[in-house]
Motif scaffolding. Structure first.
Motif, PDB file in Angstrom:
ATOM      1  N   PHE A  18       0.791  -1.223   0.000  1.00  0.00           N
ATOM      2  CA  PHE A  18       0.000   0.000   0.000  1.00  0.00           C
ATOM      3  C   PHE A  18       0.830   1.284   0.000  1.00  0.00           C
ATOM      4  O   PHE A  18       0.260   2.382  -0.090  1.00  0.00           O
ATOM      5  N   VAL A  19       2.153   1.150   0.089  1.00  0.00           N
ATOM      6  CA  VAL A  19       3.005   2.346   0.068  1.00  0.00           C
ATOM      7  C   VAL A  19       4.042   2.261  -1.054  1.00  0.00           C
ATOM      8  O   VAL A  19       4.127   3.150  -1.904  1.00  0.00           O
ATOM      9  N   ALA A  20       4.826   1.182  -1.063  1.00  0.00           N
ATOM     10  CA  ALA A  20       5.896   1.071  -2.059  1.00  0.00           C
ATOM     11  C   ALA A  20       5.347   0.900  -3.478  1.00  0.00           C
ATOM     12  O   ALA A  20       5.751   1.622  -4.401  1.00  0.00           O
ATOM     13  N   LEU A  21       4.432  -0.041  -3.660  1.00  0.00           N
ATOM     14  CA  LEU A  21       3.935  -0.313  -5.018  1.00  0.00           C
ATOM     15  C   LEU A  21       3.241   0.893  -5.657  1.00  0.00           C
ATOM     16  O   LEU A  21       3.445   1.161  -6.854  1.00  0.00           O
ATOM     17  N   PRO A  22       2.412   1.657  -4.904  1.00  0.00           N
ATOM     18  CA  PRO A  22       1.819   2.849  -5.531  1.00  0.00           C
ATOM     19  C   PRO A  22       2.855   3.890  -5.955  1.00  0.00           C
ATOM     20  O   PRO A  22       2.558   4.756  -6.794  1.00  0.00           O
ATOM     21  N   LEU A  23       4.062   3.821  -5.390  1.00  0.00           N
ATOM     22  CA  LEU A  23       5.121   4.773  -5.731  1.00  0.00           C
ATOM     23  C   LEU A  23       6.142   4.180  -6.703  1.00  0.00           C
ATOM     24  O   LEU A  23       7.183   4.786  -6.960  1.00  0.00           O
ATOM     25  N   ALA A  24       5.837   2.988  -7.238  1.00  0.00           N
ATOM     26  CA  ALA A  24       6.736   2.361  -8.207  1.00  0.00           C
ATOM     27  C   ALA A  24       6.890   3.234  -9.448  1.00  0.00           C
ATOM     28  O   ALA A  24       5.946   3.905  -9.888  1.00  0.00           O
ATOM     29  N   LYS A  25       8.107   3.244  -9.976  1.00  0.00           N
ATOM     30  CA  LYS A  25       8.447   4.000 -11.194  1.00  0.00           C
ATOM     31  C   LYS A  25       8.326   5.510 -11.001  1.00  0.00           C
ATOM     32  O   LYS A  25       8.084   6.251 -11.953  1.00  0.00           O
ATOM     33  N   THR A  26       8.474   5.971  -9.759  1.00  0.00           N
ATOM     34  CA  THR A  26       8.551   7.414  -9.482  1.00  0.00           C
ATOM     35  C   THR A  26      10.000   7.749  -9.142  1.00  0.00           C
ATOM     36  O   THR A  26      10.872   6.874  -9.141  1.00  0.00           O
TER      37      THR A  26
END
Length: 371
Positions: free
Chosen positions: A118-126
């Motif tokens: 819920f934190v790392a994956l939503p920020l993937a490729k940023t």
């Protein structure tokens, strides 16, 4: 008039000199790099607490001190006892992401699966550099849902870390050493949460890919929802000559009326009713009463995470830092449970074990007798 202007010029030069003096010295606190640590659970709770201890100790050993040359901030999702539903976990993850966007940390560290999901994956490729630890589900499974890596060796994007994948292969090898005659194993997992189902599926896939690492044959796999289903299975296994040991990987079962059953109540029932040894990869459960397990040394795993954090602080990108498995494992055994079941643990295994327990915290009325 001339003297007044001269005074203003001198004062201005002195002010500029003082600013340059302070700027040339040690960076001020707000100019230090920032690490934001997001944990799935509450402060000090679960594996995240021990991972953080190892992380902080290694950072200190490498010369980083909070408030002096680095700023460390925290966010606790508290998903184990308070915000437990997927909707609540997603809400807590959104708040953690909001804090990360406000702080703009040099490195975002996430511990455990809920924080990763819920934190790392939503920020993937940023542009946010992320290092994770304590994630039990295989990264390839998460990557199939949300792409965050090209490969473990070369992640390629903004996320790297240290996994906490199941050590079922080592745990099964340990059980074979304890019970050389063991030929058949049953795997029990909870079907209520994707987390435990994914882990069980990873174990099954590993058995198929690397059968030589599992010296006890997996005879059956069972996904359960209700406590009553689990009771029936254990009662059946007590009479089944083809099942010698049970690989237990379950929690969060329901009663017949849909009420949640506490994990401790389930384990206590197993200890009182099962005639065959159960083993685990989650070694936190061994002192409760399971015979034994091989798990991750979370303290040293936290130190391993810290080395990746420092590499990012030194200018490397997560894209170029390999995702690794933990380098350090722990062997835990419960001597009280072994004695209760009439199982003799070889002295060779006792000598290399990391933790030996002489009581079962969930079945304290059984007293271990030292021989």
């Amino acid at each position: 008039m001339f003297k007044k202007n001269a005074f203003i010029v001198v004062a201005s030069l002195l002010s500029i000199s003082l600013c340059l003096f302070f700027l040339s010295g040690e960076p001020r606190c707000e100019e230090n790099p920032t690490i934001l640590i997001v944990q799935s659970y509450a402060k000090g709770q679960g594996c995240g607490g021990r991972l953080e201890v190892g992380l902080m100790q290694e950072l200190k050993r490498l010369g980083y001190k909070d408030g002096k040359n680095i700023n460390i901030r925290h966010f606790y999702m508290d998903t184990q006892t308070k915000y437990m539903s997927p909707k609540q976990q997603k809400m807590r993850g959104a708040l953690a992401i909001k804090k990360a966007r406000e702080l703009k940390p040099t490195v975002l560290v996430v511990f455990d699966d809920a924080a990763f999901s819920f934190v790392a994956l939503p920020l993937a490729k940023t542009s946010q550099q992320i290092v994770y630890g304590g994630v039990n589900v295989a990264p390839e499974r998460y990557n199939a849902e949300t792409e965050f890596m090209k490969s473990r060796e070369k992640p390629g994007y903004n996320i790297t870390g240290v996994t906490e994948e199941s050590t079922s292969d080592y745990a099964t090898q340990m059980m074979k050493e304890i019970i050389p005659a063991a030929r058949g194993m049953a795997l029990i997992s909870s079907d209520r949460t994707p987390f435990f189902r994914h882990i069980a599926e990873d174990i099954i896939a590993d058995i198929k890919t690397n059968p030589a690492n599992y010296p006890i044959e997996m005879k059956s796999v069972h996904f359960v929802n209700k406590f009553s289903e689990l009771k029936k299975l254990y009662s059946r296994f007590n009479k089944d000559d083809n099942i010698d040991v049970i690989h237990y990987s379950s929690t969060g079962l329901l009663g017949d009326n849909g009420e949640g059953i506490k994990h401790e109540e389930i384990i206590r029932w197993i200890l009182k009713n099962s005639k065959k040894p159960s083993y685990v990869w989650m070694v936190d459960w061994v002192p409760m009463g399971f015979l034994g397990g091989v798990g991750i040394n979370l303290h040293l795993c936290g130190r391993q995470v810290a080395t990746k954090v420092v590499r990012v602080l030194n200018g490397e990108k997560a894209a170029d830092i390999p995702i690794e498995k933990p380098r350090y494992r722990t062997i835990d055994l419960n001597l009280a449970r072994a004695q209760q079941l009439g199982v003799n643990i070889p002295s060779s295994l006792l000598l290399v074990s990391d933790n030996l327990y002489t009581e079962m915290t969930l079945f304290p009325e059984y007293m271990y007798v030292k021989k």
